[in-house]
Scaffold this motif. Structure first.
Motif, short mmCIF file in Angstrom:
data_model
loop_
_atom_site.label_atom_id
_atom_site.label_comp_id
_atom_site.label_asym_id
_atom_site.label_seq_id
_atom_site.Cartn_x
_atom_site.Cartn_y
_atom_site.Cartn_z
N LEU A 60 -31.29 -28.89 -57.09
CA LEU A 60 -31.12 -28.46 -58.48
C LEU A 60 -32.31 -27.61 -58.91
O LEU A 60 -33.45 -27.87 -58.52
N HIS A 61 -32.01 -26.62 -59.74
CA HIS A 61 -33.06 -25.73 -60.25
C HIS A 61 -33.22 -26.04 -61.73
O HIS A 61 -32.26 -25.94 -62.50
N VAL A 62 -34.42 -26.45 -62.11
CA VAL A 62 -34.68 -26.85 -63.50
C VAL A 62 -35.61 -25.82 -64.14
O VAL A 62 -36.60 -25.42 -63.52
N GLU A 63 -35.28 -25.40 -65.34
CA GLU A 63 -36.18 -24.47 -66.06
C GLU A 63 -36.47 -25.04 -67.44
O GLU A 63 -35.63 -25.75 -68.01
N ALA A 64 -37.63 -24.72 -67.96
CA ALA A 64 -37.97 -25.14 -69.32
C ALA A 64 -38.69 -24.00 -70.02
O ALA A 64 -39.40 -23.21 -69.39
N VAL A 65 -38.50 -23.90 -71.34
CA VAL A 65 -39.12 -22.81 -72.10
C VAL A 65 -39.64 -23.38 -73.42
O VAL A 65 -39.11 -24.38 -73.91
N GLY A 66 -40.66 -22.73 -73.96
CA GLY A 66 -41.22 -23.20 -75.24
C GLY A 66 -41.92 -24.53 -75.05
O GLY A 66 -42.53 -24.79 -74.01
N THR A 67 -41.83 -25.39 -76.06
CA THR A 67 -42.45 -26.71 -75.92
C THR A 67 -41.47 -27.82 -76.27
O THR A 67 -40.70 -27.70 -77.21
N MET A 68 -41.51 -28.88 -75.45
CA MET A 68 -40.67 -30.05 -75.71
C MET A 68 -41.55 -31.20 -76.17
O MET A 68 -41.10 -32.33 -76.32
N ARG A 69 -42.85 -30.91 -76.37
CA ARG A 69 -43.81 -31.97 -76.71
C ARG A 69 -43.75 -32.36 -78.17
O ARG A 69 -44.09 -33.46 -78.53
N GLU A 70 -43.40 -31.39 -79.00
CA GLU A 70 -43.48 -31.66 -80.45
C GLU A 70 -42.33 -32.53 -80.92
O GLU A 70 -41.26 -32.54 -80.32
N GLU A 71 -42.56 -33.27 -82.00
CA GLU A 71 -41.53 -34.10 -82.62
C GLU A 71 -40.42 -33.19 -83.11
O GLU A 71 -40.68 -32.14 -83.70
N GLY A 72 -39.19 -33.59 -82.88
CA GLY A 72 -38.08 -32.79 -83.38
C GLY A 72 -36.76 -33.48 -83.06
O GLY A 72 -36.74 -34.62 -82.63
N GLU A 73 -35.69 -32.74 -83.26
CA GLU A 73 -34.36 -33.30 -82.95
C GLU A 73 -33.91 -32.72 -81.61
O GLU A 73 -33.93 -31.50 -81.42
N LEU A 74 -33.51 -33.62 -80.70
CA LEU A 74 -33.08 -33.15 -79.38
C LEU A 74 -31.55 -32.99 -79.38
O LEU A 74 -30.81 -33.95 -79.59
N VAL A 75 -31.09 -31.77 -79.16
CA VAL A 75 -29.65 -31.50 -79.10
C VAL A 75 -29.30 -31.30 -77.63
O VAL A 75 -29.91 -30.46 -76.95
N VAL A 76 -28.33 -32.08 -77.13
CA VAL A 76 -28.04 -32.03 -75.69
C VAL A 76 -26.64 -31.48 -75.45
O VAL A 76 -25.68 -31.89 -76.11
N ALA A 79 -31.01 -29.30 -72.83
CA ALA A 79 -31.53 -30.06 -73.97
C ALA A 79 -32.40 -29.12 -74.78
O ALA A 79 -33.28 -28.45 -74.22
N VAL A 80 -32.14 -29.06 -76.07
CA VAL A 80 -32.88 -28.14 -76.94
C VAL A 80 -33.60 -28.94 -78.01
O VAL A 80 -33.00 -29.81 -78.64
N MET A 81 -34.87 -28.66 -78.19
CA MET A 81 -35.66 -29.36 -79.22
C MET A 81 -35.71 -28.47 -80.46
O MET A 81 -36.18 -27.34 -80.41
N LEU A 82 -35.21 -29.04 -81.56
CA LEU A 82 -35.20 -28.27 -82.81
C LEU A 82 -36.25 -28.83 -83.77
O LEU A 82 -36.40 -30.05 -83.89
N ALA A 83 -36.90 -27.95 -84.48
CA ALA A 83 -37.85 -28.38 -85.52
C ALA A 83 -37.05 -28.82 -86.76
O ALA A 83 -35.83 -28.59 -86.82
#
Ligand SMILES: Cc1cc2nc3c(=O)[nH]c(=O)nc-3n(C[C@H](O)[C@H](O)[C@H](O)COP(=O)(O)OP(=O)(O)OC[C@H]3O[C@@H](n4cnc5c(N)ncnc54)[C@H](O)[C@@H]3O)c2cc1C
Length: 409
Positions: free
Chosen positions: A332-348, A358-362
């Motif tokens: 499997l090839h996994v990519e990530a962009v921006g930051t997932m560290r900050e508190e937010g709402e995770l939309v999957v 999985a997208v982290m929204l402010a």
């Protein structure tokens, strides 16, 4: 500003090489010397992936062959820099020679972190940062050998995948129940972590407390070892993969500003006006004094070298998109962009019942970061949303029938 005539780049890894390449591309005519004890600059990500499993031959690791250095008039010195005089910028080498410089770039990367526990300094423990480390590790990735891996982060997980595929027995030990949450968010990180057991890797959620050698094997004591209610893992080899320590002693000796990395401004310049720092060692200090994250990823190392090249020539700084990284495991090839560290709402977004994106929204709905499995196009679309401040519709974001490219317009 004056453009230097004589530039020394300390460290010929990805960042140092990228900067030399970018300088020549941008028309820099001065002398460039790269110093690195490892010689010809080469790429590290394959060391835990296609080079480790034999798909990529050794001659494909270097970024270029020696002819590139001749054609581009870049001198490669195979040596180690031991000191840089902050007043004259004279660069001292381990061989005893010195190099003159009128500007210096620090691109020294990092070395693998060791565990400060009893036996943590045993010479037989393995690490993975260099080609030599990968060559040594390859020898134990064979049927009949048992490899214990301490740390289930990106490198530990990739090696576990490669090792079990090669037929070795693997035990992966980490005190964190779901490693990788900071980089990929909880849903994707949990899904990926469960793949280890599904592929035959034994996973242990435990603190490693000691290493020892017994009867030609390594003993890993976890959570105190058998005498203290813990247990032990007996293996033929142990890989310690718990992150890196940036190699910043040269910067420290020069008196540069530091804070868990060499502090740089947006042009990669350190607190010394004629010294730049790029790659894994550099940490951005914003104009208001706040500190950014020190990135340890391939693309940010390349970008920092390109930025420093533009800055050194007094040209406009390139504008880079949101930070991006990738990792591969179990096909499997996994990519990530921006930051997932900050508190937010995770939309999957799920694909066939499996988390795919999985997208982290402010709080205000703008996108902070995202991670995706086999979803390069999705990550590109989300990167555009981050860079342009586009606020996507939450429901459409989670709906696998909606094309993310359309949401990013
Ligand atoms: C096994 C592995 C897998 C990886 N996989 C991924 C991945 O899948 N995705 C991703 O985004 N990133 C990945 N990375 C991270 C990426 O490779 C690094 O972020 C990148 O190499 C950093 O570049 P750098 O030039 O700062 O440091 P390095 O590549 O470490 O280069 C630093 C160089 O400086 C030299 N040096 C150090 N001290 C001195 C000195 N005193 N004098 C002279 N030279 C010196 C070293 O010999 C070295 O060659 C991986 C890294 C490793 C090790």
């Amino acid at each position: 500003m004056s453009i230097p005539e004589n530039l020394v780049i300390v460290g010929g890894g990805l960042a140092g090489f990228s900067m030399a390449q970018e300088l020549r591309k941008r028309g820099f005519g001065g002398a460039i010397t790269i110093v690195d004890p490892e010689g010809l600059p080469y790429d590290r990500p394959p060391l835990s992936k296609e080079y480790l499993d034999g798909r990529q031959p050794a001659d494909k690791l270097p970024f270029s062959d020696e002819s590139w250095f001749t054609e581009n008039n870049v001198t490669l010195v195979t040596d180690t820099v031991t000191a840089i005089d902050p007043d004259t910028l004279e660069v001292s080498l381990a061989s005893g020679t010195t190099l003159p410089a009128d500007e210096v770039v620090l691109a020294t990367g990092g070395h693998a972190r060791s565990l400060p526990i009893p036996g943590g300094d045993l010479p037989g423990l393995r690490y993975l940062r260099t080609k030599a480390d990968a060559d040594a590790l390859r020898e134990v990735l064979v049927p009949g050998k048992h490899l214990a891996i301490i740390g289930a982060g990106l490198i530990g997980a990739e090696v576990a995948s490669t090792a079990v595929h090669a037929g070795a027995e693997v035990t992966l030990i980490d005190p964190v129940p779901i490693p990788g949450v900071a980089g990929m968010g909880e849903t994707i990180a949990l899904h990926l972590h469960k793949l280890h057991e599904a592929h035959g890797v034994h996973t242990l959620v435990a603190q490693t407390t000691a290493f020892a050698e017994r009867d030609g094997k390594f003993v890993v004591e976890v959570d105190g070892g058998p005498d203290e209610g813990g247990t032990e893992v007996v293996a033929d080899a142990v890989l310690v993969a718990i992150g890196i320590i940036p190699d910043i002693h040269l910067a420290r000796d020069m008196g540069l500003d530091m804070d868990r990395g060499v502090l740089v401004d947006e042009s990669q310049r350190t607190s010394h006006p004629k010294v730049y720092a790029i790659g894994d060692i550099a940490r951005l200090r914003h104009a208001d004094g706040t500190l950014g994250v020190r990135h340890e990823h391939w693309e940010s190392a390349t970008h920092s070298g390109q930025t420093a090249a533009a800055a050194l020539l007094g040209q406009d700084l390139p504008v880079h998109p949101a930070p991006w990284m990738w990792t591969d495991r179990y096909g499997l090839h996994v990519e990530a962009v921006g930051t997932m560290r900050e508190e937010g709402e995770l939309v999957v977004r799920y694909r066939d019942g499996v988390p795919a994106i999985a997208v982290m929204l402010a709080g205000d709905g703008h996108v902070l970061g995202a991670a995706a499995i086999d979803g390069g196009n999705a990550i590109r679309a989300i990167r555009r949303m981050i860079d342009r401040g586009i606020i996507p519709d939450r429901e459409k974001l989670a709906d696998p029938t909606v094309d993310l490219k359309k949401l990013a317009r």
